[in-house]
Design a protein around this motif. Structure first.
Motif, PDB file in Angstrom:
ATOM      1  N   LEU A 101       2.897 -27.050 -45.286  1.00 30.09           N
ATOM      2  CA  LEU A 101       2.637 -25.905 -46.164  1.00 30.09           C
ATOM      3  C   LEU A 101       3.933 -25.393 -46.767  1.00 30.09           C
ATOM      4  CD1 LEU A 101       0.063 -23.636 -44.337  1.00 30.09           C
ATOM      5  CD2 LEU A 101      -0.118 -24.500 -46.652  1.00 30.09           C
ATOM      6  N   GLY A 104       5.121 -27.938 -49.416  1.00 27.97           N
ATOM      7  CA  GLY A 104       4.186 -27.943 -50.541  1.00 27.97           C
ATOM      8  C   GLY A 104       4.264 -26.674 -51.357  1.00 27.97           C
ATOM      9  N   SER A 105       4.293 -25.534 -50.670  1.00 27.45           N
ATOM     10  CA  SER A 105       4.301 -24.278 -51.419  1.00 27.45           C
ATOM     11  C   SER A 105       5.628 -24.077 -52.137  1.00 27.45           C
ATOM     12  CB  SER A 105       4.006 -23.100 -50.491  1.00 27.45           C
ATOM     13  OG  SER A 105       4.963 -23.029 -49.471  1.00 27.45           O
ATOM     14  N   MET A 108       5.397 -26.224 -55.259  1.00 31.97           N
ATOM     15  CA  MET A 108       4.422 -25.658 -56.193  1.00 31.97           C
ATOM     16  C   MET A 108       4.934 -24.378 -56.816  1.00 31.97           C
ATOM     17  SD  MET A 108       1.823 -26.502 -57.545  1.00 31.97           S
ATOM     18  CE  MET A 108       0.268 -27.171 -57.177  1.00 31.97           C
ATOM     19  N   ARG A 115       2.194 -18.995 -59.573  1.00 32.73           N
ATOM     20  CA  ARG A 115       1.427 -19.133 -58.337  1.00 32.73           C
ATOM     21  C   ARG A 115       2.017 -18.210 -57.289  1.00 32.73           C
ATOM     22  NH1 ARG A 115      -1.553 -23.767 -57.206  1.00 32.73           N
ATOM     23  NH2 ARG A 115      -2.020 -22.661 -55.301  1.00 32.73           N
ATOM     24  N   ASP A 117       0.570 -16.851 -54.934  1.00 34.92           N
ATOM     25  CA  ASP A 117       0.056 -17.143 -53.591  1.00 34.92           C
ATOM     26  C   ASP A 117       0.940 -18.174 -52.898  1.00 34.92           C
ATOM     27  OD1 ASP A 117      -2.456 -19.666 -54.201  1.00 34.92           O
ATOM     28  OD2 ASP A 117      -0.827 -18.996 -55.501  1.00 34.92           O
ATOM     29  N   MET A 118       1.561 -19.065 -53.663  1.00 35.79           N
ATOM     30  CA  MET A 118       2.446 -20.057 -53.054  1.00 35.79           C
ATOM     31  C   MET A 118       3.724 -19.417 -52.536  1.00 35.79           C
ATOM     32  SD  MET A 118       1.240 -23.064 -52.917  1.00 35.79           S
ATOM     33  CE  MET A 118      -0.170 -22.236 -52.265  1.00 35.79           C
ATOM     34  N   VAL A 121       2.730 -17.834 -49.307  1.00 38.26           N
ATOM     35  CA  VAL A 121       2.560 -18.812 -48.224  1.00 38.26           C
ATOM     36  C   VAL A 121       3.927 -19.289 -47.732  1.00 38.26           C
ATOM     37  CG1 VAL A 121       1.771 -21.148 -47.737  1.00 38.26           C
ATOM     38  CG2 VAL A 121       0.283 -19.567 -48.938  1.00 38.26           C
ATOM     39  N   LYS A 194      -1.920 -14.987 -44.056  1.00 42.62           N
ATOM     40  CA  LYS A 194      -2.901 -15.910 -43.479  1.00 42.62           C
ATOM     41  C   LYS A 194      -2.314 -16.760 -42.364  1.00 42.62           C
ATOM     42  CE  LYS A 194      -4.172 -17.836 -47.435  1.00 42.62           C
ATOM     43  NZ  LYS A 194      -4.802 -18.024 -48.734  1.00 42.62           N
ATOM     44  N   PHE A 195      -1.020 -17.102 -42.497  1.00 40.98           N
ATOM     45  CA  PHE A 195      -0.484 -18.119 -41.594  1.00 40.98           C
ATOM     46  C   PHE A 195       0.506 -17.574 -40.583  1.00 40.98           C
ATOM     47  CE2 PHE A 195      -2.773 -21.140 -43.832  1.00 40.98           C
ATOM     48  CZ  PHE A 195      -2.598 -20.968 -45.183  1.00 40.98           C
TER      49      PHE A 195
ATOM     50  N   VAL B 219      -4.020 -28.342 -46.007  1.00 40.36           N
ATOM     51  CA  VAL B 219      -2.758 -27.927 -46.626  1.00 40.36           C
ATOM     52  C   VAL B 219      -2.785 -28.251 -48.117  1.00 40.36           C
ATOM     53  CG1 VAL B 219      -0.288 -28.345 -46.684  1.00 40.36           C
ATOM     54  CG2 VAL B 219      -1.447 -28.169 -44.500  1.00 40.36           C
ATOM     55  N   GLU B 222      -4.814 -25.730 -49.868  1.00 46.46           N
ATOM     56  CA  GLU B 222      -4.131 -24.447 -50.058  1.00 46.46           C
ATOM     57  C   GLU B 222      -3.097 -24.543 -51.168  1.00 46.46           C
ATOM     58  OE1 GLU B 222      -4.721 -21.549 -48.519  1.00 46.46           O
ATOM     59  OE2 GLU B 222      -3.097 -20.544 -49.579  1.00 46.46           O
ATOM     60  N   VAL B 223      -2.328 -25.633 -51.161  1.00 44.52           N
ATOM     61  CA  VAL B 223      -1.224 -25.734 -52.121  1.00 44.52           C
ATOM     62  C   VAL B 223      -1.741 -25.996 -53.541  1.00 44.52           C
ATOM     63  CG1 VAL B 223       0.772 -27.123 -52.767  1.00 44.52           C
ATOM     64  CG2 VAL B 223       0.461 -26.457 -50.411  1.00 44.52           C
ATOM     65  N   TRP B 228      -7.820 -22.886 -48.673  1.00 42.83           N
ATOM     66  CA  TRP B 228      -7.743 -23.640 -47.419  1.00 42.83           C
ATOM     67  C   TRP B 228      -9.134 -23.876 -46.855  1.00 42.83           C
ATOM     68  CZ3 TRP B 228      -3.472 -24.864 -44.100  1.00 42.83           C
ATOM     69  CH2 TRP B 228      -3.840 -25.197 -42.794  1.00 42.83           C
TER      70      TRP B 228
END
Lengths: 311, 277
Positions: A101, A104-105, A108, A115, A117-118, A121, A194-195, B219, B222-223, B228
């Protein structure tokens, strides 16, 4: 450590059993009594069974015993604790998932700066060292401690917008509302965490997000790319969150040379100096300081007056 | 009733699944490509090649949402038709240019040879995305879009030559009803084809597959899609779905004959086929 390893493998072991057992609660009538197919499970119960190892009052599980129903509950019960939802919106993740994550985030967020939200995250998955630090800073300060106890939230529903607009110019409340209107933003667009695998730290990061707009107000920075980068530099110094550091380092990539110059010569040095000099910004109970003039709050915190450049 | 690994009532399950596909609709194709590294295109190509439709076939593609199978069907039938026309023309020797021109004119309006595909889906959003895709890619002839429930199809008995359901039967709440409906709307001699994720029996591959599914796919969800939970549901629903032999038995119970399945990629995906005789 063993718990972490078990968690990572958890995905593999029970699923093989789940995959080989028969599906669902209502098997089609034709399957019952068919030779060779064992229906070893009676089917999942409708309500989640109260977990014997969890103290009463702990958050309820999000998955109802999907695995371990075949009598192998013993070894997995301890791991299930870590897999339960700790707060609404919580998604438990393994270390591997967090690593994926985070990468990836990060990619992104760089490719598509809209984004948000990225970015959120990224902050959650990389904040495992910085967040406890922040939380401790808050705990050791009387006002911060009170915030942790009372857990205030900055949302349109909790703010009295009319009262804040009625406050005299130069006060925190009035300037904050002006900032929201000028930049057409709302405090309700902040993503809930969330995480984060700890309920208190989830609040800390939520507080950090909700206070971000107040940072803009205190630093006098708008929400364009340049202003955001300046605030990120300030926050990076203040909080040490890797997401802020990355944002501060890579944000300028998308700026024009002229803006980069202004950034490098005036804004960033000021932001760093202020960040280092100021006490922890999360230790201010902003909701009780709406009437305080912005200048006075800056002085109290230790933020130097912003440089006279157009951002 | 199960929704992934959660327990829900039938009604709740239908609603949750509707919401999942409503939220993933726009990024459905992008996510398919990234999760399967583009291999899903090969799987769908194999399905249509197995179908081997000839011009004049009437296809019902259930849970066909974004139209992947429908477009492949049209392409296939078009190319078969092209070859048919070419062969026909080769047989005519010593034609004048006028006659050749007339031949082409006559058959131009029949480039699909009267084949048709009806795309049926329960989810409005998925159909919307499918229609936009069709417009964008230039598919208009022989294609219709219908909103309908696989458990209760809005069609008469004995209508279609082929019924396909690709990666959709897993999301149906009552699979037995869907199979019975499939039997009902097919003509005698019609073929049932189902492309779906299935059970990997090789233990090593199974562990790798599980690791990939549970660690990487949510994942990616989500990305790429900012969602998710929908992709967590996806991998859980795959685990909950009956394996190859069980599905074969269910298809036989609905009345189909010569039911068989073909594993693709060691069982990650399986194509089940049956005939209404």
């Amino acid at each position: 450590m063993r718990q972490l390893l078990l968690r990572a493998l958890r995905a593999g072991v029970p699923l093989l059993r789940a995959a080989s057992a028969s599906p669902g609660k209502c098997p089609p009538p034709q399957l019952l009594g068919r030779p060779g197919l064992s229906l070893s499970r009676a089917g999942p119960s409708a309500a989640p069974v109260p977990h014997p190892l969890l103290p009463a009052g702990r958050a309820r599980p999000s998955h109802s015993e999907p695995w371990g129903r075949d009598g192998r509950r013993g070894e997995e019960e301890e791991e299930e604790e870590l897999w339960h939802q700790l707060y609404p919106g919580h998604i438990p993740t393994s270390p591997l998932q967090k690593a994926l994550l985070a990468t990836g985030s990060a990619v992104m967020a760089l490719c598509d700066p809209y984004r948000h939200d990225m970015v959120a995250v990224l902050g959650e998955t990389t904040g495992c060292l910085a967040l406890p630090n922040l939380r401790d800073k808050m705990k050791n300060h009387p006002e911060g401690y009170r915030i942790l106890q009372e857990r205030p939230r900055i949302r349109l529903s909790t703010l009295d917008m009319d009262r804040l607009q009625g406050l005299p110019d130069g006060t925190l409340g009035r300037e904050y509302v002006r900032f929201l209107e000028d930049n057409k933003v709302s405090p309700d667009t902040r993503m809930p965490p969330k995480f984060v695998d700890n309920e208190e730290l989830a609040y800390v990061i939520q507080r950090y997000r909700e206070v971000h707009d107040l940072m803009h107000t205190l630093l006098g920075m708008p929400t364009n790319m340049l202003g955001e980068v300046v605030v990120k530099w300030f926050e990076a110094v203040q909080t040490g969150l890797p997401m802020c550091v990355l944002g501060a380092a890579f944000g300028p990539v998308r700026l024009s040379t002229r803006k980069l110059q202004v950034l490098a010569t005036e804004l960033v040095p000021w932001a760093i100096r202020s960040g280092l000099n100021a006490s922890c910004v999360l230790n201010i109970y902003y909701e009780q300081r709406w009437e305080q003039p912005v200048e006075s709050l800056r002085e109290e915190l230790g933020i130097f007056p912003p440089p006279a450049v157009r951002v | 009733m199960h929704f992934g690994f959660q327990s829900v009532t039938e009604e709740e399950r239908r609603e949750k699944i509707y919401q999942v596909f409503e939220s993933v609709a726009k990024k459905y194709d992008v996510m398919n490509d990234s999760m399967t590294l583009g291999i899903h295109r090969v799987w769908k190509d194999i399905l249509v090649h197995k179908m081997n439709p000839c011009p004049g076939t009437l296809l019902l593609d259930v849970a066909g949402g974004t139209g992947d199978i429908a477009f492949r069907f049209i392409n296939y039938v078009r190319s078969v038709r092209q070859r048919q026309l070419q062969r026909k023309l080769k047989h005519h020797q010593n034609l004048s240019w006028q006659e050749i021109f007339e031949n082409y004119q006559k058959d131009k309006f029949n480039s699909l040879g009267n084949s048709q595909v009806v795309v049926c889906d329960i989810n409005r959003e998925m159909l919307k995305v499918g229609k936009q895709k069709a417009q964008h890619l230039g598919y208009s002839e022989g294609l219709s879009w219908v909103l309908g429930n696989a458990e209760e199809l809005p069609f008469d008995d004995d209508m279609f030559d082929v019924y396909t359901i690709a990666f959709g039967i897993r999301n149906v709440t009552r699979i037995d009803l869907a199979l019975q409906e499939a039997y009902r709307v097919l003509k005698p001699g019609g073929r049932f084809l189902c492309l779906e994720f299935s059970h990997v029996s090789n233990p090593l591959l199974s562990r790798l597959y599980d690791l990939y599914s549970f660690q990487v796919i949510p994942v990616l969800g989500e990305v790429i899609a900012g969602d998710w939970k929908s992709y967590q549901y996806l991998v859980e629903s795959i685990r909950r779905f009956p394996p190859q032999e069980e599905l074969k038995a269910m298809i036989e119970d609905a009345g189909f004959f010569k039911v068989d399945y073909e594993n693709l990629n060691f069982g990650i995906v399986a194509i089940h086929s049956g005939f209404k005789l």
